[in-house]
Design a protein around this motif. Sequence first.
Motif, short mmCIF file in Angstrom:
data_model
loop_
_atom_site.label_atom_id
_atom_site.label_comp_id
_atom_site.label_asym_id
_atom_site.label_seq_id
_atom_site.Cartn_x
_atom_site.Cartn_y
_atom_site.Cartn_z
N ILE A 70 0.83 -1.20 0.00
CA ILE A 70 0.00 0.00 0.00
C ILE A 70 0.87 1.26 0.00
CG2 ILE A 70 -1.53 1.38 1.47
CD1 ILE A 70 -2.92 -0.78 -0.15
N LYS A 71 0.49 2.21 -0.86
CA LYS A 71 1.09 3.54 -0.85
C LYS A 71 -0.02 4.57 -0.77
CE LYS A 71 5.47 2.64 -3.21
NZ LYS A 71 6.36 3.01 -4.36
N ALA A 72 0.09 5.47 0.21
CA ALA A 72 -0.94 6.49 0.40
C ALA A 72 -0.69 7.67 -0.53
CB ALA A 72 -0.95 6.96 1.86
N ASN A 73 -1.75 8.12 -1.20
CA ASN A 73 -1.67 9.23 -2.14
C ASN A 73 -2.62 10.33 -1.67
OD1 ASN A 73 -1.85 11.01 -4.29
ND2 ASN A 73 -1.88 9.43 -5.85
N PRO A 74 -2.10 11.49 -1.24
CA PRO A 74 -2.98 12.56 -0.74
C PRO A 74 -3.88 13.17 -1.80
CG PRO A 74 -0.71 13.33 -0.94
CD PRO A 74 -0.68 11.85 -1.19
N ASP A 75 -3.60 12.92 -3.07
CA ASP A 75 -4.41 13.48 -4.16
C ASP A 75 -5.49 12.51 -4.64
OD1 ASP A 75 -2.91 15.86 -4.20
OD2 ASP A 75 -1.37 14.90 -5.45
N LEU A 76 -5.63 11.39 -3.96
CA LEU A 76 -6.53 10.34 -4.42
C LEU A 76 -7.78 10.29 -3.55
CD1 LEU A 76 -6.51 8.06 -6.59
CD2 LEU A 76 -5.69 6.52 -4.78
N ASP A 77 -8.94 10.10 -4.17
CA ASP A 77 -10.19 9.91 -3.46
C ASP A 77 -10.67 8.47 -3.63
OD1 ASP A 77 -10.39 12.59 -2.63
OD2 ASP A 77 -11.27 13.17 -4.56
N ARG A 78 -11.37 7.98 -2.63
CA ARG A 78 -11.97 6.66 -2.75
C ARG A 78 -13.10 6.70 -3.77
NH1 ARG A 78 -13.78 2.29 1.81
NH2 ARG A 78 -15.50 1.33 0.65
N THR A 79 -13.14 5.71 -4.66
CA THR A 79 -14.17 5.65 -5.69
C THR A 79 -15.02 4.39 -5.51
OG1 THR A 79 -12.65 4.51 -7.19
CG2 THR A 79 -12.74 6.91 -7.33
N LEU A 112 1.91 -6.68 -5.81
CA LEU A 112 1.27 -5.54 -6.45
C LEU A 112 1.44 -4.32 -5.54
CD1 LEU A 112 -2.20 -6.99 -7.52
CD2 LEU A 112 -0.27 -6.55 -9.02
N THR A 113 1.55 -3.16 -6.11
CA THR A 113 1.54 -1.92 -5.33
C THR A 113 0.29 -1.14 -5.69
OG1 THR A 113 3.95 -1.82 -5.22
CG2 THR A 113 2.74 0.22 -4.82
N LEU A 114 -0.55 -0.90 -4.69
CA LEU A 114 -1.78 -0.14 -4.89
C LEU A 114 -1.69 1.19 -4.16
CD1 LEU A 114 -4.65 -2.75 -4.36
CD2 LEU A 114 -3.63 -2.01 -6.49
N GLU A 115 -2.17 2.23 -4.79
CA GLU A 115 -2.28 3.52 -4.12
C GLU A 115 -3.69 3.68 -3.56
OE1 GLU A 115 -1.07 6.66 -6.70
OE2 GLU A 115 1.06 6.26 -6.37
N VAL A 116 -3.77 4.19 -2.34
CA VAL A 116 -5.04 4.44 -1.68
C VAL A 116 -5.05 5.89 -1.20
CG1 VAL A 116 -5.30 2.05 -0.93
CG2 VAL A 116 -4.15 3.69 0.57
N PRO A 117 -6.21 6.45 -0.92
CA PRO A 117 -6.23 7.81 -0.36
C PRO A 117 -5.42 7.90 0.92
CG PRO A 117 -8.43 7.14 -1.07
CD PRO A 117 -7.57 5.92 -1.16
N ALA A 118 -4.77 9.03 1.12
CA ALA A 118 -3.98 9.22 2.33
C ALA A 118 -4.88 9.12 3.56
CB ALA A 118 -3.28 10.58 2.29
N PHE A 119 -4.33 8.60 4.64
CA PHE A 119 -5.11 8.43 5.86
C PHE A 119 -4.23 8.70 7.07
CE2 PHE A 119 -3.23 4.43 4.56
CZ PHE A 119 -2.72 3.88 5.72
#
Length: 496
Positions: A70-79, A112-119
């Motif tokens: 998991i990598k947190a991405n501050p520019d990402l929203d949950r869809t 796999l590396t997935l980006e998720v919204p920052a938390f």
Amino acid sequence: MLIGSRILTILLLLCGSLVLFRLRSRSNSPPVRLEAAGQSNQGGCSGRLTRLIDLDLKFPIKYARRDIIIKANPDLDRTSLTQIDAALLSDVQIVDPVKSPDSGLEQCSSPLTLEVPAFPRQPANASHIIFGISTYIERMEDSMPHLQRSLGHTNARLIVLAVEFGEVTPDSKEMAALETRMRGLGIKATVIGAPNNSLMQTRYFSLVKVLYEKRDSATQWISLLDDDTFLPSMYSLVDTLGAYDSSKEWYLGAMSEDWWSVMVYGMMSFGGGGTFLSIPTAAQINANYDTCTKESTANQGDIRVFECITAHTTTKLQPVTGLHQTDLGGDLSGFYESGRLPLSVHHWKTGWHFEQKPEQRALNTYPMAKMHLVSDVCGNCFLQRWQFGSNTILSNGFSISTYPNQNILAELVRNKEIDKMEDTFMPTREVNSFMKGYEHSIGPLRPRAEGKIQYKLLDAKAEENGGVRQYYVYRALDKEPDIVYEIFWTGNETQV
């Protein structure tokens, strides 16, 4: 020749690097990137199969596994659904860790590396909320892990009103022991005894007075819960409450998903989804407590709260999207596979009372604490949906679903029917009304997908290195072996 040599070197480096897959987001969120290595047949998975021995499985089994970083991405929203141009798992193979504990896997997929919204990495601060539960001490055993995940280390206060069970009245030692246990789990709990022989509806209503009297200068909200109410994200709940001015009178909650219940009991907050009262509203109930107690003949505590507010204030229910009474009988797959992050979930422990047969209700209970464990790694990723390739959807913490007929899934996605909740529930009770049953609460439904194969969460475990290991199982028919998928979630790049 020198230039040609450099070009050749660059090409070789590119061919040897990880293949990058781009996520196709179903919203306007910035695109997410997924790093994934191609599948490897070099073994490297030996010694891992012994972990399967402790699971409720009959060996041999068909098995495959995958690590997700998991990598947190501050520019990402949950869809609602995130599409990934990669397979989730390699082909299954027969394994028997009892007979061959050291055997490796012929196909060992790279991570796999997935980006998720920052938390946030720290628990939410809910010191301005006091929660209250009225229940038997015996029932708290099952609820303890779930309350820890909901309230632990959030500074939220919890008042447990312990009531007698049959003819057994909880004594001070039992209540003190329960309080000590809960505080040891990071829950700021206080356990008190309910008056002997008090009725359930009276006890629930009296919680409003108890919580109001135990407020402090920081308290903005009091909340009534059931012992089988689960709060998946305290951060989301705090943010939601923050949208309301707590200095004004508010009565927040959710109606039942079952329209029959709404027609019978009214436009009120059904208690299992969580009822939230601002301090001014609680003050009104407290001031009229004796009158409301005498006047009410309601047989349910949440109805008494509704009656008292209606009779003595101008405040009306403000329905809050995401709070769920979960009056949905039968298979709740449609609810848990919808991709939505609920603010509350009810009936996870015993099923809905409308399911009269005990064996039916037992089938429709859910290990919420284990389902939710993955959020320790990826924040609000609980029940988040990813589509891998053309035929697989992961509903994180609940199931992996495959669609042998890929056209069905493609059609659902193309027409955005996938955003509707799948109707897997038992039929609703008939009501002479324009409303069919569930749509007022959860929106339009879509028919159950034909041919879908589900791998339900069997177990989840936290690892010492901070990772979370999930096991999903498909129970095969006849003498075929069960199929088990293992997913290991981690925030680092060390494959374990």
